[in-house]
Design an enzyme around this catalytic site. Structure first.
Site, PDB file in Angstrom:
ATOM      1  N   ASP A 232       0.833  -1.193   0.000  1.00  0.00           N
ATOM      2  CA  ASP A 232       0.000   0.000   0.000  1.00  0.00           C
ATOM      3  C   ASP A 232       0.875   1.253   0.000  1.00  0.00           C
ATOM      4  O   ASP A 232       1.896   1.332   0.683  1.00  0.00           O
ATOM      5  CB  ASP A 232      -0.879  -0.014   1.253  1.00  0.00           C
ATOM      6  N   GLU A 300       1.538  -0.588  -5.171  1.00  0.00           N
ATOM      7  CA  GLU A 300       0.470   0.379  -5.397  1.00  0.00           C
ATOM      8  C   GLU A 300       1.144   1.747  -5.397  1.00  0.00           C
ATOM      9  O   GLU A 300       1.343   2.363  -4.362  1.00  0.00           O
ATOM     10  CB  GLU A 300      -0.598   0.331  -4.306  1.00  0.00           C
TER      11      GLU A 300
END
Length: 578
Positions: A232, A300
């Site tokens: 993330d 990401e």
């Protein structure tokens, strides 16, 4: 515009080769990976929130669909201020989702079906309930406990102004000041940085203790048998020295596609894409290399241009990086060709696959996004009841066409749970049920991401459309979900599920993911058509309003919609035998 049909498929020649064949045989180079958002996938215990036993119970759906791997969004122990992206314990399962034993059972069941499993890792920030942050709150300024996070004195004579002018991605200031205490310095209570919600303090990745801790977390899950990690905010973590002021914005909107493939989707500023992140991923790469089975790191990273994104997937760093330039490309043939071409050439230069994606838990589902009115700067972060509403039929038709185009591209691809059913966003959620912190931090100016996170329908017309045994759902489902439920689509010719299943089977059989792409010469500059050849298959997508005649001798392998009188209608994609 009048079109003339090619006399035969021989006229669909393709000589402009874009990329090289995939190097190496690692599974992640061409895998189709299915994203499970656990709280909305399937509920096993009846509390209205999805869980790990629910995932295990529905793995047959994924095996039948034909994907290669599963990525699970966070299931760690968490106060759930941001749906689990505020982690309080990186080595345990939140009771909402089950136990470590439930995880081990799910992992074993997935592996028995030949499915790899990737788990989410959230290293930019922790929860404010993490033991480290609680220690930091109790410790004095300048302590080792506070050094794990980004604490700073405030500006101004009394230190009552934030250390800089950064804004949270969720809205509002990116700094929160602590309550006064006796051992504060001359400038009073310190401030802590949170690029997201105030309950998500940013960790300080200049601190060796932070780096060592996360390498240990990686090993904890690798030892349990996971096949990789989706990271993330992979372009965050390291901030520019001195934390300088910055007057830019970090919102996600669609815009014009530049020659370098940029769509305006990239996050910029001194808090993102700093050189130091690459040292972290080189170290993590070495950790994964200690384990067998080609374990993978997936970034990401909202980074543009694509040449900057490619730096994350150099041979000694990560293995995949989501192509958000592709996700945010408008429904236009010329711009799609540009992004696809630049993506393949750029990633090929560093020996990495391009990782295609159209939907996820952070953006409006593409079945709704492609049905919105053609307006500039189309917002990705949710649709509210008072916003322009999507045309459901148009959106689904284009979504099916876009998916068939995507699955015809070399590299890896991600499928977000429910898109194989053609699910739209819930665009009329009332304020009282919303939970996304971006909705609250902007006082409702941003609808937030709840609309793409609505629980899945498994049995049409059952309570909660079969999401769980009691019919409870943590967010309400729109009426359309009953007809789109999985049981209404299994074995039904022309259903979206069967389209995905057929395309995924063909993709594997034809080895599309590891092949080269070449543009069809006769249609390379057509304003309405994207046409390419890959692995003996010609992919034609008609994005215009005029039907495209197909060769009379064409063997149709799969189409996203019905062909009409031997022609490809608007907003439809077809695969032909080359």
């Amino acid at each position: 515009m009048t079109r003339t049909a090619p006399p035969s498929t021989d006229d669909l020649t393709a000589t402009d080769t874009v990329n090289s064949p995939a190097r190496g045989g690692e599974w992640w180079r061409d895998a189709v990976i299915y994203q499970v958002y656990p709280r909305s996938f399937a509920d096993g215990d009846g509390d209205g929130i999805g869980d790990l036993p629910g995932v295990t119970a529905r793995l047959d759906h994924l095996e039948q669909l034909g994907v290669d791997a599963v990525w699970l969004s966070p299931f760690y122990r968490s106060p759930q201020k941001d749906a689990g992206y505020d982690v309080a314990d990186y080595r345990d399962i939140d009771p909402l989702f089950g136990t470590l034993a439930d995880f081990d059972e799910m992992l074993a069941a997935a592996h028995e079906r030949g499915l790899k499993v990737i788990v989410d890792l959230v290293p930019n920030h922790s929860s404010d309930q993490h033991v480290w942050f609680q220690e930091a709150l109790a410790a004095a300024p300048g302590s080792a406990a506070r050094a794990r996070y980004v604490f700073r004195d405030g500006r101004g004579p009394a230190g009552d102004e934030p250390p800089n002018n950064w804004q949270s991605i969720f809205g509002g200031p990116a700094w929160t000041r602590l309550a006064p205490r006796e051992d504060d310095g001359p400038l009073g209570p310190q401030w802590y940085l949170h690029l997201f919600d105030s309950s998500q303090p940013d960790l300080d990745w200049d601190n060796p203790e932070v780096r060592a801790e996360f390498e240990d977390v990686l090993r904890f899950w690798l030892d349990r048998g996971v096949d990789g990690f989706r990271v993330d905010v992979a372009h965050g973590m390291v901030k520019a020295p001195g934390l300088p002021d910055w007057d830019g914005t970090t919102s996600m909107v669609e815009g014009t596609v530049a020659e370098d493939g940029s769509t305006g989707a990239g996050n910029s500023g001194p808090m993102f894409d700093q050189e130091g992140v690459h040292d972290i991923y080189r170290a993590w790469h070495r950790v994964l290399a200690e384990y067998d089975g080609d374990r993978a790191l997936v970034a990401e990273a909202w980074v543009e241009p694509l040449s900057r994104l490619a730096r994350y997937v150099r041979p000694d760093e990560m293995h995949q990086a989501f192509n958000f330039s592709f996700l945010t490309t408008p429904w236009d043939a010329a711009t799609l060709r540009t992004v696809v071409d630049v993506s393949l050439r750029t990633m090929d230069a560093v020996g990495a696959p391009t990782t295609w994606v159209l939907s996820n838990h952070d953006v409006v589902r593409h079945a709704s996004r492609f049905g919105l009115p053609e307006i500039g700067g189309r917002q990705l972060n949710g649709i509210g009841a008072d916003d322009p509403q999507p045309d459901a039929a148009l959106g689904l038709r284009r979504a099916r066409a876009a998916t068939l185009l995507m699955l015809g591209l070399p590299g890896s691809a991600y499928v977000y749970q429910g898109e194989e059913l053609g699910l739209p966003d819930h665009t009329a959620l009332p304020a009282e049920v919303r939970q996304d912190p971006s909705f609250f931090r902007t006082d409702g100016a941003e609808p937030g991401r709840d609309g793409c996170r609505v629980p899945l329908p498994w049995v049409g017309g059952a309570p909660g459309n079969g999401f769980g045994p009691t019919g409870k759902t943590w967010l309400p489902q729109p009426e359309a979900y009953a007809e789109l439920a999985a049981d209404r689509q299994y074995g039904v010719e022309g259903s979206t599920f069967e389209l995905y299943r057929t395309a995924l089977g063909l993709r594997r059989a034809e080895k599309i993911g590891t092949s080269t792409l070449a543009w069809v010469d006769s249609l390379a500059s057509d304003p309405d058509v994207v046409a390419f050849q890959v692995a003996g298959v010609v992919v034609l997508a008609n994005l215009g309003g005029t039907p495209v005649p197909l060769p009379a001798d064409a063997q149709v392998l799969v189409a996203s919609g019905d062909l009409v009188d031997g022609a490809l209608p608007a907003d439809t994609t077809v695969w032909l035998r080359a």
